[in-house]
Design a protein around this motif. Structure first.
Motif, mmCIF file in Angstrom:
data_model
loop_
_atom_site.group_PDB
_atom_site.id
_atom_site.type_symbol
_atom_site.label_atom_id
_atom_site.label_comp_id
_atom_site.label_asym_id
_atom_site.label_seq_id
_atom_site.Cartn_x
_atom_site.Cartn_y
_atom_site.Cartn_z
ATOM 1 N N GLY A 96 71.347 31.357 7.673
ATOM 2 C CA GLY A 96 72.458 31.572 8.597
ATOM 3 C C GLY A 96 73.216 30.292 8.896
ATOM 4 O O GLY A 96 74.451 30.281 8.954
ATOM 5 N N LYS A 97 72.486 29.198 9.070
ATOM 6 C CA LYS A 97 73.127 27.921 9.388
ATOM 7 C C LYS A 97 73.923 27.362 8.209
ATOM 8 O O LYS A 97 74.905 26.647 8.397
ATOM 9 N N THR A 98 73.487 27.679 6.996
ATOM 10 C CA THR A 98 74.187 27.170 5.814
ATOM 11 C C THR A 98 75.294 28.107 5.345
ATOM 12 O O THR A 98 76.002 27.791 4.388
ATOM 13 N N GLY A 99 75.422 29.263 5.998
ATOM 14 C CA GLY A 99 76.489 30.196 5.648
ATOM 15 C C GLY A 99 76.126 31.210 4.583
ATOM 16 O O GLY A 99 76.973 32.017 4.181
ATOM 17 N N LEU A 100 74.877 31.195 4.120
ATOM 18 C CA LEU A 100 74.468 32.173 3.109
ATOM 19 C C LEU A 100 74.408 33.582 3.694
ATOM 20 O O LEU A 100 74.618 34.565 2.990
ATOM 21 N N ILE A 101 74.077 33.662 4.982
ATOM 22 C CA ILE A 101 74.096 34.945 5.688
ATOM 23 C C ILE A 101 75.142 34.833 6.790
ATOM 24 O O ILE A 101 74.986 34.037 7.722
ATOM 25 N N SER A 102 76.180 35.602 6.664
ATOM 26 C CA SER A 102 77.254 35.530 7.660
ATOM 27 C C SER A 102 76.935 36.422 8.857
ATOM 28 O O SER A 102 76.205 37.407 8.748
ATOM 29 N N LYS A 103 77.488 36.050 9.983
ATOM 30 C CA LYS A 103 77.347 36.812 11.229
ATOM 31 C C LYS A 103 75.881 37.037 11.620
ATOM 32 O O LYS A 103 75.505 38.112 12.086
#
Length: 242
Positions: A96-103
């Motif tokens: 989540g922090k790296t943007g691989l999982i959005s929202k």
């Protein structure tokens, strides 16, 4: 890899403690922001380095389930399973922090990971206390076999004597305390594990709001437990087994 993770952890909590100290000392906002960013970077790096730890924790649980002692088997197996879940949640947070999982609801996943972490630490402390009790009982039996019989058995006061109650309790308390200290200091691996888990448990307690202690205390506890972990890696004989 493990040493790298622990050193990053030590650096992260050192930054936490430093940030708290700077805030209390009224340091410049720019400096505090730099330390905070460094702490966040260390945290993210740790999450990256721990991507495979869930599998290792599951393997450790599979080994622990074959222990002969039922208490150790229960504590260690369930502790490793909770660690596996903690690392899994940590991996999701990293994504989540790296943007691989959005929202991603990072607060929700963070709370979930700390709950697993807390339960694992409670079980680890239970294991430490159990092993300490076994060692104290063993040491007490050894001392009993070596202690000479009392030359004045007839001078013993009755158990219901008010004048005897307090002195007897005081003597017993001193003996138990001496036994406790002797056993701990003669078993450095158990002592270090107990200290490490005792320091660590304040971190999830604070993060979950169960027992808030403040950023400075959390930083100090995290740094202390990290140093103890590094010590067990430098000197493997200090690591509690199994």
């Amino acid at each position: 890899m493990a040493v790298l993770v622990v050193t990053r952890r030590a650096a992260q909590y050192a930054c936490t403690l430093l940030g708290y100290t700077l805030q209390k000392g009224g340091a410049a906002a720019e400096l505090r922001r730099t330390v905070s960013q460094l702490e966040a970077h260390m945290s993210l790096t740790r999450k990256l380095l721990r991507l495979g730890n869930s599998v290792e924790a599951l393997e450790a649980a599979k080994r622990a389930i074959h222990l002969s002692d039922s208490v150790l088997r229960l504590c260690l197996t369930v502790s490793h399973l909770n660690r596996a879940m903690y690392f899994a949640c940590d991996n999701v947070l990293w994504a989540g922090k790296t943007g691989l999982i959005s929202k991603l609801d990072q607060q929700k996943w963070s709370q979930r990971s700390f709950r697993y972490y807390l339960f694992a630490l409670i079980l680890n402390l239970t294991r430490d206390v159990y092993e300490l009790r076994l060692l104290m009982e063993c040491e007490a039996r050894y001392r009993a076999t070596k202690a000479p019989p009392s030359p004045y058995p007839s001078t013993t006061l009755p158990n219901n004597s008010p004048t005897a109650a307090l002195p007897v309790m005081s003597v017993r308390l001193r003996k138990q305390l001496h036994l406790f200290v002797t056993v701990l200091f003669s078993n450095p691996p158990l002592l270090l594990d107990l200290l490490k888990n005792s320091c660590d448990i304040f971190i999830p307690l604070d993060r979950l709001g169960i027992y808030p202690t403040g950023t400075g205390f959390v930083g100090a506890c995290g740094l202390a437990s990290s140093v103890l972990s590094i010590l067990t890696m430098v000197h493997p004989w200090l690591k509690l087994k199994p």
